[in-house]
Design an enzyme around this catalytic site. Structure first.
Site, PDB file in Angstrom:
ATOM      1  N   GLN A  64       1.200  -1.365  -0.188  1.00 33.78           N
ATOM      2  CA  GLN A  64      -0.035  -0.512   0.203  1.00 33.78           C
ATOM      3  C   GLN A  64       0.844   0.873   0.293  1.00 33.78           C
ATOM      4  O   GLN A  64       1.303   1.957  -1.119  1.00 33.78           O
ATOM      5  CB  GLN A  64      -1.012   0.037   1.209  1.00 33.78           C
ATOM      6  CG  GLN A  64      -1.955   0.628   0.902  1.00 33.78           C
ATOM      7  CD  GLN A  64      -3.064   0.790   2.241  1.00 33.78           C
ATOM      8  OE1 GLN A  64      -3.728  -0.330   1.870  1.00 33.78           O
ATOM      9  NE2 GLN A  64      -3.304   1.649   3.053  1.00 33.78           N
ATOM     10  N   CYS A  65       0.932   2.155   1.268  1.00 36.68           N
ATOM     11  CA  CYS A  65       1.891   3.031   1.727  1.00 36.68           C
ATOM     12  C   CYS A  65       3.559   2.602   0.564  1.00 36.68           C
ATOM     13  O   CYS A  65       4.192   3.405   0.058  1.00 36.68           O
ATOM     14  CB  CYS A  65       2.074   3.773   2.539  1.00 36.68           C
ATOM     15  SG  CYS A  65       0.768   3.844   3.213  1.00 36.68           S
TER      16      CYS A  65
END
Length: 199
Positions: A116-117
């Site tokens: 994700q990030c």
């Protein structure tokens, strides 16, 4: 200084969620700490990034006090600490301007969550022209439920669902997606050297 270590979202917020019990590496902060020590020894910039969701009432709401680094991770004076509200570390921060001012051309990515990030930051950094090193075992993630799975299931139910993506599969997918396209994918020992045994 041409290189910066990005420490992304290695924060207490994640430990406040039930899914932390299923994290791929409970000692991710320890691995990140090794990278931080190495970066400092090399004279590289260390940039700390924290994710916030103001007003959400959840674990990432700064009002609840969980938007802080995990124990063992302590910025030194002069090391920037940025807060973001987007998945990547660039869009809602001054990270790109900061890196430009410091003459940084290479970023080393570590943190939570892998796909994700961390992955999103790596992809954007590559598109912005940075040389990207992704230290995959200094990232961690949780199993991902199928988009149609009902909300509010227990960890046992999540793991029992054959449609759930397991952490090993997620880590492998990220490595395949990034390697030779957006980043050089490495392990902590390749960056800092394998630990030696006292004897």
């Amino acid at each position: 200084m041409s290189r910066a270590l990005l420490v992304i979202d290695v924060q207490e917020s994640f430990r406040q969620r039930p899914l932390w019990e299923l994290i791929s590496d409970p000692d991710v902060a320890g691995k990140v700490a090794r990278l931080v020590e190495h970066a400092r020894d090399q004279g590289d910039l260390v940039v700390w990034v924290l994710h916030t969701e103001p007003g959400s009432g959840g674990a990432f709401d700064p009002e609840l006090g969980h938007v802080r680094l995990l124990p063992g991770l302590d910025p030194r004076p002069g090391e920037p600490v940025l807060t973001k509200t987007s998945h990547n570390a660039f869009t809602t921060t001054g990270l790109q301007q900061l890196l430009t001012e410091r003459g940084v051309s290479e970023v080393v990515v570590s943190g939570l969550r892998t796909e994700q990030c961390c992955e999103t930051t790596a992809r954007l950094a590559s598109d912005l022209g940075y040389r990207v090193t992704f230290v995959i075992d200094a990232t961690a993630t949780n199993p991902i439920e199928h988009p149609e799975a009902p909300a509010g299931r227990s960890n046992a139910e999540i793991l029992a669902d054959p449609r759930t993506l397991g952490v090993d599969e997620i880590l492998t997918r990220t490595e395949y997606a990034l390697a030779r396209r957006f980043a050089t994918v490495v392990r902590v020992d390749e960056v800092v050297g394998a630990p030696t045994l006292a004897g």
